[in-house]
Design a protein around this motif. Structure first.
Motif, PDB file in Angstrom:
ATOM      1  N   GLY A 105       7.758  17.915  -7.098  1.00 18.47           N
ATOM      2  CA  GLY A 105       8.714  16.969  -6.536  1.00 18.47           C
ATOM      3  C   GLY A 105       8.101  15.685  -6.023  1.00 18.47           C
ATOM      4  N   LYS A 106       6.830  15.419  -6.363  1.00 18.40           N
ATOM      5  CA  LYS A 106       6.136  14.236  -5.848  1.00 18.40           C
ATOM      6  C   LYS A 106       5.793  13.240  -6.949  1.00 18.40           C
ATOM      7  CE  LYS A 106       4.053  16.773  -1.976  1.00 18.40           C
ATOM      8  NZ  LYS A 106       2.777  17.154  -1.311  1.00 18.40           N
ATOM      9  N   ARG A 107       6.369  13.433  -8.137  1.00 20.34           N
ATOM     10  CA  ARG A 107       6.015  12.545  -9.241  1.00 20.34           C
ATOM     11  C   ARG A 107       6.374  11.092  -8.931  1.00 20.34           C
ATOM     12  NH1 ARG A 107       8.555  13.755 -15.020  1.00 20.34           N
ATOM     13  NH2 ARG A 107      10.449  13.239 -13.862  1.00 20.34           N
ATOM     14  N   ALA A 108       7.570  10.861  -8.362  1.00 19.08           N
ATOM     15  CA  ALA A 108       7.999   9.491  -8.055  1.00 19.08           C
ATOM     16  C   ALA A 108       7.031   8.817  -7.091  1.00 19.08           C
ATOM     17  CB  ALA A 108       9.412   9.503  -7.468  1.00 19.08           C
ATOM     18  N   ASP A 154       0.856  -1.191   0.000  1.00 17.84           N
ATOM     19  CA  ASP A 154       0.000   0.000   0.000  1.00 17.84           C
ATOM     20  C   ASP A 154       0.891   1.239   0.000  1.00 17.84           C
ATOM     21  OD1 ASP A 154      -1.622   2.242   1.045  1.00 17.84           O
ATOM     22  OD2 ASP A 154      -3.172   0.697   1.191  1.00 17.84           O
ATOM     23  N   ALA A 155       0.596   2.189  -0.900  1.00 19.05           N
ATOM     24  CA  ALA A 155       1.461   3.354  -1.075  1.00 19.05           C
ATOM     25  C   ALA A 155       1.569   4.180   0.205  1.00 19.05           C
ATOM     26  CB  ALA A 155       0.942   4.221  -2.221  1.00 19.05           C
ATOM     27  N   ILE A 210       3.831   7.888  -9.002  1.00 21.70           N
ATOM     28  CA  ILE A 210       4.052   6.715  -9.853  1.00 21.70           C
ATOM     29  C   ILE A 210       4.103   5.447  -9.005  1.00 21.70           C
ATOM     30  CG2 ILE A 210       5.728   5.581 -11.364  1.00 21.70           C
ATOM     31  CD1 ILE A 210       6.444   8.346 -12.453  1.00 21.70           C
ATOM     32  N   ALA A 211       4.793   5.531  -7.860  1.00 20.83           N
ATOM     33  CA  ALA A 211       4.861   4.370  -6.967  1.00 20.83           C
ATOM     34  C   ALA A 211       3.471   3.972  -6.483  1.00 20.83           C
ATOM     35  CB  ALA A 211       5.763   4.689  -5.778  1.00 20.83           C
ATOM     36  N   GLU A 212       2.633   4.973  -6.206  1.00 19.03           N
ATOM     37  CA  GLU A 212       1.267   4.683  -5.751  1.00 19.03           C
ATOM     38  C   GLU A 212       0.454   4.014  -6.854  1.00 19.03           C
ATOM     39  OE1 GLU A 212      -2.532   6.958  -3.655  1.00 19.03           O
ATOM     40  OE2 GLU A 212      -0.702   8.057  -4.134  1.00 19.03           O
TER      41      GLU A 212
END
Length: 742
Positions: A622-625, A499-500, A628-630
Motif C-alpha cells: 500500500g506504499k507504492r504511491a 522533499d518526500a 513514486i512520489a519520492e
C-alpha cells in the motif's frame, strides 16, 4: 597460576596490547600508521649482562579485545583502535608479544626505557591502496575473496590442500549449491553486519577496507557499496558520500578498479548511469589509475565480451580522456573460488571437474599478477585530495548558488542607493544643513538568523508576499509558515522544495496537501528552512573618515570629503560584486577542467526507469504511491542540481579556466571571498553552514589478513616500488630497501 581475566595465555600467537586508560573518540585523525614497536621485554638484561628477554625486532601490535591492528598518529603521539573506537597514550599500555621468551604477562614500558625514541622510529610502511567500484550485484565482495586466494595459492589444488582451517575469507559469503535437484547452502566466513545477504538487497552497506599483509607490504582493498542500489538513487548519493569520506583516511590511491560484467551488449540507461555515476566523482588525474576488471568471463573465453564496445562508446561520447585498452583491462572468472568454498563445506567433486576449474584458477592468478604489475610499475599514485576537492567544489557550487545570487542582488541595490545618495549630495552643494542630515549613508546587507527548529514554509506564489521593512521600506520576500517547529529536521533536506519526507509533516494531510486554512497547496511546493537571510540596513563608513571630517575647516571641505567617501564605497561594492562572481566561476572552472565528467547526466532517465518499474509492480504494502512520489521529488532535486551546475559551467570563460587549476587555488578563491570588507563575514557564515552539512566519515576496517604470497606474486619486480619512492624507510642516516612481495 594463569589468570584468564587479564588475558594470560590467550591468543599467544599474536602480539597484543592492553589499553589501561582508554579514551573514546568520535573521529580518528587521518594519516595513521601501523603501531610497529619493540616489545618492552626486549630491554631486559640478565645479571651476566646478556640479553634475557624478547628479540629487538619491531612488532605490529593488535588490540587485546578485538584483535584489530593498532594504529599510531605521529602528531598527537596516541595509539588508536579503530574497531573499539578508543585511543590512549602509549605509556598507558601493556604489551605481550608472541615470543616464548616473553612469557604470559603483559608488560609496560618502564621509566628507564626510552619510549619517546622508540616512537620516533615509527614510519610509514609500503602500502598499496586499491579502490574497488562497480554496480550492485557485479560481485565486488566475491572478487576480493578470490583476490586474496589468488595472491596466496598458485593452484586450486594447493588451496584445497591447505584445508578449511587455513581458508582465506576476507568477506563472509553465502550462496546455494544445487546437484541432482538437491540444494545445499554454502557459507564461508563469519557473518558481518556490513554484508547483507537478503534477496533483493544490496550486499555491501558501507565502504570498508580489507588489509592484506604480504611480507612487509600492506595491500588495502577498499570495498564499496554498489552503484544502482536497490534502495534508490538517493541511497546511491549517500553511498558515494560514504565512499568519499572513507577515502579521506588515505593520501594516495594506487589503483581504482571498476568491476564490470561481460554481457552488457547495449549502451542502456542503467549501464550509462552506473559508469557515469562512478566517474563523475573522480578527478581527471585518476583516469591513469583506473582499471576495468571483467568478472564471470569464462563464458566469454576470458575476454571482455559484449560490454567492451558499449564501454568504449560511452567513454568516447563523453570525451573522458580515458580509454579501455589491453593494458588496463583484466578478465577473471571466480567460479573456481566458489568451488573451493563448496569443498570446504564438505562437497566432493570428480577430478575432471577440478581440472576444469584448475585452469580457471591459474588464468585468474596470471591476471592478478598482470594487474598488480600494472598498478605498481606502470602508474603513478593518485592523490586522494584531488578527488575530494572535485566533490567539495560540486557541493560548494550547489550550496552557495542561492546565497551568492542574493548577495549579488543586494550589492546591486546598495550600489544604486549609493549613487543616488551621491547625486543628492551634489545637488545639495553648499546647503550645509541638508548635507548634515544625509552625512551617513545607509545601505543594505544580509544577516543570518538561525531558527530554533526547522520551519515548514510554502513557496507557492499565493503564499509569498513582498513586504516593506523599516523606515526606508526595504522590500523582503516572506514565505508563509505552515508549521513553525517541525520535528522532522533530521529527515528533511533544508532549502529543497518537495522533499518526500515532508509528506509526514504535521501540516501535510494524507492527500499530500497542506491542511492550513491559509495554504492548501501540495507538499511539492513546501520546504524546510533552518535559517533566514534577512536584509537589514547598515551604515557604511571608510576608515578614518570621521577624523578627516573633524579636521576640515569649512562646510564645503566636509562636503568634498563625503563625496570622496561615497565614491570609494561604490567602487568597493563593485569590486566585491566582481569577486563574488569570480568565486562562483572559479569553482565551476575547477569542476569543468579537472573532473572526468562534471556530473551524471543519465540519472534523470535512470530515475524514470525506476518509476516505470514501480508502476508495474503490485502494490502489496500500500506504499507504492508514496514511493513514486519520492522518486519524482528526487528527480526534481536532481534537475535543479543539474541546472545549477550546467549554468555555472556555461558561464566559465577561458581566462577563468586558467585561474583554477589546483585544489589549493580553489581554496584561495573562497578565502578571497571571506576577506571582503563589507560582505566577507556574511559569505563565510553561509559557507560554514554548507560545510557543517558534510557528515563525519566513519572508517571501517576488517581484521588484517597475513598472507605468504604465491610464487607468481613474488615474481613482481621488487625494485619498482623503491625507485618510485613508495618504499623508502629511513633508518638512521641511510635509506634502505624493504622486502615487498614476500
Amino acid at each position: 597460576g594463569i589468570n584468564a581475566e587479564y588475558g594470560h595465555g590467550r591468543d599467544a600467537d599474536s602480539c597484543l596490547v592492553q589499553i589501561l586508560k582508554p579514551e573514546s573518540y568520535k573521529s580518528a585523525p587521518h594519516n595513521l600508521l601501523d603501531f610497529v614497536l619493540r616489545c618492552p621485554e626486549s630491554f631486559s638484561v640478565s645479571k651476566e649482562g646478556g640479553l634475557d628477554g624478547c628479540s629487538s625486532q619491531p612488532k605490529s601490535w593488535r588490540c587485546f579485545k578485538c584483535k584489530a591492528v593498532i594504529q599510531f598518529h605521529t602528531r598527537d603521539q596516541k595509539i588508536y583502535c579503530l574497531t573499539c573506537k578508543v585511543s590512549s597514550l602509549p605509556k598507558d599500555v601493556k604489551f605481550r608479544c608472541n615470543e616464548i621468551e616473553h612469557g604470559l604477562d603483559f608488560m609496560p614500558y618502564g621509566i628507564d626505557m626510552d619510549l619517546a625514541l622508540e616512537l620516533s622510529r615509527i614510519t610509514s610502511s609500503s602500502q598499496i591502496n586499491i579502490l574497488i567500484l562497480g554496480e550492485t550485484g557485479v560481485g565486488k565482495s566475491t572478487w576480493i575473496n578470490s583476490f586474496a586466494n589468488y595472491i596466496t595459492f598458485d593452484t586450486l589444488r594447493s588451496a584445497i590442500a591447505a584445508g578449511k582451517d587455513n581458508a582465506i575469507v576476507a568477506i563472509p559469503s553465502k550462496f546455494t549449491y544445487t546437484k541432482g535437484g538437491n540444494t545445499q547452502e554454502i557459507q564461508i566466513g563469519k557473518e558481518d553486519s556490513n554484508e547483507v545477504h537478503d534477496v533483493g538487497v544490496s550486499n555491501t552497506q558501507g565502504a570498508k577496507t580489507y588489509r592484506f599483509i604480504l611480507g612487509e607490504t600492506v595491500v588495502n582493498l577498499i570495498d564499496t557499496p554498489g552503484i544502482g542500489d536497490t534502495r534508490g538513487s538517493k541511497q546511491d548519493d549517500k553511498n558515494m558520500e560514504n565512499i568519499l569520506g572513507h577515502l579521506t583516511y588515505y593520501k594516495e590511491l594506487h589503483g581504482i578498479i571498476v568491476l564490470l560484467k561481460p554481457n552488457n551488449a547495449r549502451l542502456g540507461i542503467i549501464f550509462k548511469h552506473c559508469i557515469q555515476q562512478l566517474l563523475s566523482h573522480l578527478h581527471k588525474s585518476a583516469s591513469h589509475n583506473i582499471s576495468f576488471v571483467f568478472t564471470n568471463t569464462r563464458s566469454t573465453f576470458y575476454e571482455p565480451g559484449e560490454t567492451l564496445p558499449s564501454l568504449r562508446k560511452l567513454l568516447e561520447e563523453k570525451n573522458m580522456d580515458l580509454e579501455a585498452t589491453e593494458a588496463n583491462m583484466f578478465c577473471f572468472d571466480n567460479e573456481a573460488f566458489r568451488l573451493l568454498a563448496c569443498v570446504h563445506n564438505g562437497i566432493v567433486f570428480e577430478e575432471k571437474v577440478i581440472d576444469i576449474y584448475e585452469a580457471s584458477w591459474q588464468k585468474a592468478c596470471e591476471e592478478t599478477n598482470r594487474m598488480m604489475k600494472h598498478i605498481i610499475e606502470e602508474t603513478e599514485p593518485h592523490k586522494v585530495q584531488d578527488t575530494t576537492s572535485i566533490n567539495d567544489a560540486r557541493r560548494i557550487i550547489l550550496g552557495l548558488s542561492r546565497p551568492l545570487q542574493e548577495f549579488r542582488e543586494v550589492i546591486k541595490d546598495t550600489e544604486r542607493k549609493a549613487e543616488q545618495a551621491l547625486n543628492e549630495i551634489k545637488i545639495l552643494g553648499a546647503e550645509a544643513k541638508s548635507f548634515r542630515d544625509k552625512l551617513e549613508f545607509k545601505g543594505m546587507t544580509l544577516e543570518e538568523e538561525s531558527l530554533p527548529q526547522p520551519r515548514t514554509v510554502c513557496t507557492h506564489k499565493d503564499c509569498t508576499e513582498v513586504v516593506s521593512v523599516g523606515k526606508e521600506g526595504i522590500p523582503m520576500k516572506v514565505y508563509k509558515s505552515c508549521h513553525e517547529q517541525c520535528g522532522l529536521g533530521g529527515e528533511v533536506s533544508p532549502e529543497i522544495k518537495g522533499d518526500a519526507s515532508l509528506m509526514r509533516c504535521w501540516a501535510i494531510q494524507s492527500n499530500n496537501h497542506c491542511h492550513r486554512s491559509h495554504c492548501g497547496h501540495h507538499y511539492l511546493v513546501h520546504m524546510h528552512r533552518t535559517y533566514e537571510l534577512k536584509r537589514v540596513e547598515k551604515i557604511f563608513t571608510c576608515d578614518n573618515v570621521q577624523s578627516q571630517l573633524d579636521e576640515k575647516m569649512s562646510q564645503k571641505q566636509k562636503i568634498e570629503v563625503e563625496k570622496k567617501r561615497l565614491e570609494i564605497l561604490v567602487t568597493e561594492l563593485k569590486v566585491e560584486g566582481i569577486t563574488i562572481q569570480k568565486v562562483a566561476a572559479g569553482f565551476a572552472a575547477f569542476l569543468k577542467i579537472h573532473s572526468i565528467i562534471p556530473f551524471n547526466d543519465a540519472m534523470g532517465d535512470y530515475i524514470d526507469i525506476q518509476i516505470e518499474e514501480e508502476v508495474k509492480k503490485d502494490d502489496l504494502d500500500g506504499k507504492r504511491a508514496a514511493r513514486i512520489a519520492e522518486w519524482k521529488a528526487y528527480k526534481g532535486q536532481y534537475e535543479e542540481r543539474k541546472k545549477i551546475l550546467t549554468n555555472a559551467m556555461d558561464t566559465v570563460k577561458h581566462s577563468e579556466e586558467g585561474r583554477a587549476h589546483s585544489s589549493q587555488q580553489v581554496k584561495d578563491l573562497m578565502e578571497d571571498a571571506f576577506k571582503l570588507k563589507h560582505y566577507g563575514k556574511n559569505i563565510k557564515d553561509v559557507y560554514n553552514k554548507v560545510a557543517k552539512a558534510k557528515e563525519q566519515a566513519y572508517y571501517a576496517q576488517a581484521p588484517t589478513k597475513h598472507l605468504k604470497g604465491s610464487s607468481r606474486i613474488n615474481e613482481i619486480n621488487k625494485k619498482s616500488l623503491y625507485e618510485r619512492g613508495v618504499e623508502k624507510v629511513k633508518l638512521g642516516a641511510e635509506w634502505t630497501k624493504k622486502k615487498v612481495w614476500g
